[in-house]
Design a protein around this motif. Sequence first.
Motif, PDB file in Angstrom:
ATOM      1  N   PHE B  48       0.821  -1.209   0.000  1.00 50.28           N
ATOM      2  CA  PHE B  48       0.000   0.000   0.000  1.00 50.28           C
ATOM      3  C   PHE B  48       0.854   1.258   0.000  1.00 50.28           C
ATOM      4  CE2 PHE B  48      -3.781  -2.460   1.068  1.00 50.28           C
ATOM      5  CZ  PHE B  48      -4.719  -1.755   0.359  1.00 50.28           C
ATOM      6  N   LEU B  49       1.953   1.234   0.780  1.00 50.76           N
ATOM      7  CA  LEU B  49       2.840   2.400   0.812  1.00 50.76           C
ATOM      8  C   LEU B  49       3.389   2.698  -0.582  1.00 50.76           C
ATOM      9  CD1 LEU B  49       5.137   2.239   3.956  1.00 50.76           C
ATOM     10  CD2 LEU B  49       3.566   4.022   3.310  1.00 50.76           C
ATOM     11  N   LEU B  50       3.838   1.636  -1.269  1.00 49.10           N
ATOM     12  CA  LEU B  50       4.435   1.837  -2.591  1.00 49.10           C
ATOM     13  C   LEU B  50       3.389   2.283  -3.606  1.00 49.10           C
ATOM     14  CD1 LEU B  50       6.887  -1.144  -2.599  1.00 49.10           C
ATOM     15  CD2 LEU B  50       7.509   1.226  -2.880  1.00 49.10           C
ATOM     16  N   ILE B  64       6.528   3.134 -12.293  1.00 46.38           N
ATOM     17  CA  ILE B  64       6.958   1.790 -12.684  1.00 46.38           C
ATOM     18  C   ILE B  64       8.027   1.286 -11.730  1.00 46.38           C
ATOM     19  CG2 ILE B  64       8.409   0.631 -14.409  1.00 46.38           C
ATOM     20  CD1 ILE B  64       5.592   0.518 -15.183  1.00 46.38           C
ATOM     21  N   ARG B  65       8.901   2.179 -11.283  1.00 50.00           N
ATOM     22  CA  ARG B  65       9.936   1.774 -10.344  1.00 50.00           C
ATOM     23  C   ARG B  65       9.306   1.292  -9.035  1.00 50.00           C
ATOM     24  NH1 ARG B  65      14.022   6.395  -9.754  1.00 50.00           N
ATOM     25  NH2 ARG B  65      13.693   6.438 -11.993  1.00 50.00           N
ATOM     26  N   ALA B  66       8.344   2.082  -8.532  1.00 46.75           N
ATOM     27  CA  ALA B  66       7.664   1.689  -7.288  1.00 46.75           C
ATOM     28  C   ALA B  66       6.971   0.348  -7.467  1.00 46.75           C
ATOM     29  CB  ALA B  66       6.650   2.762  -6.888  1.00 46.75           C
ATOM     30  N   LEU B  71       6.491  -5.681  -6.876  1.00 42.69           N
ATOM     31  CA  LEU B  71       6.480  -7.015  -7.493  1.00 42.69           C
ATOM     32  C   LEU B  71       7.607  -7.868  -6.927  1.00 42.69           C
ATOM     33  CD1 LEU B  71       4.400  -7.608  -9.703  1.00 42.69           C
ATOM     34  CD2 LEU B  71       6.287  -7.729 -11.311  1.00 42.69           C
ATOM     35  N   PHE B  72       8.757  -7.236  -6.750  1.00 46.18           N
ATOM     36  CA  PHE B  72       9.904  -7.983  -6.240  1.00 46.18           C
ATOM     37  C   PHE B  72       9.662  -8.456  -4.816  1.00 46.18           C
ATOM     38  CE2 PHE B  72      14.127  -8.552  -4.591  1.00 46.18           C
ATOM     39  CZ  PHE B  72      14.641  -9.358  -5.580  1.00 46.18           C
TER      40      PHE B  72
END
Lengths: 165, 128, 90
Positions: B48-50, B64-66, B71-72
């Motif tokens: 949720f934070l990301l 996309i970076r977030a 995903l990682f």
Amino acid sequence: MRYFLLNIILALTWAMLNGEINSGNIIAGFIIGYIILYVAQRALGAPPYFGKISRLIQFVAFFSVELVKSNIKVASDVLTKHNYMKPRIIAVPLDAKTDAEITLLANLISLTPGSLSLDVSNDKKVIYVHVMYAEDADAAKREIKNGLERWVLKLFSSDKKDRLS
Amino acid sequence: MFWDILSKILILIGGFFMFVAALGVLRMPDLYMRLHANTKSATFGIGFLLLGAAVHFGEFAISIRALSILLFLFATAPVAAHMIGRAAYIAKSPLWGGTLSDDLAGKYDKKTHELTAEIEEPKAAKKN
Amino acid sequence: MTVNMIAFGFLTLALLFAFLRLTRNPNRDHRIMALDRVIAIDLMATLSIGFMTLFAVETGKAVFLDAAMVLALIAFLGTVAFARYLEKGK
């Protein structure tokens, strides 16, 4: 696969016609292209493409709902006195055969709160899961088999069929 | 304006769930349940934070970076949990007194730490 | 900005709880104690990623997200290495 390429070409066409290629335009073009292909699929011959993508979307929706629901359950249990907890370690017989299927299933089991995959037996027939709310062991097993495992098998089986054709 | 409020709400929910995860790690009665709290509530909270950060920046490259961090984390958290859980069971970490059954009891080889092959449904539901 | 501060508060409290778990431990067996601590450290790493994300939002500098990504990569390896070692060794 051909339909995926067609869809990408349609998305690029849409973006170019809009005069600018950026992410928003391409995503919008992809969705519109998907709808066009869906409408035109009877003329082009029935492809397995639509079943697969919609199945993926359905699965993501199902998984998100499951994630939110059970996280709230765990949160309420942590914040109040833990009276509801009925933990067990259960053995779930696996229908999934390949390594990829088992890995995905184990990861998904671990990510759904209330269950945590501990180990898989050497012959890949049984997965051992620690569950937090299981008054009835058989019911918990059935829940995993009918919920997550059925989805995983569905996703992978459609994948194989698509690759063969 | 709408996106601003949405990102604030997402960040608040994320912070709250991470707090719940830490409380769970502190309060849960046995190691496996602490692992539950750590793997899920914390991953959920940081998700949720990301998402909140992705909405806040609103730029494609940053969002996309977030999302790739998200995903990682979703890919690696279960693996770490599996490793810790397996090591804990082999080290004979005690189960909580309220645990109803343990299908894994006695299945590990003492020397090699291998799970013995089990073809039929194991029914040794030992009370702990 | 107050919302970010509330989230920072939550994370700080969470870090405190993780630290309490790290220092005070009910187990006697040192291997199990170590595993409990690995869980606490794993949680602290996740919390640090959360801090970095929040800081990126607060300051408006997206560079902090890169740091968060690197930490996400490294912390996982550490946890796995610890777990493998404790499974095998004494």
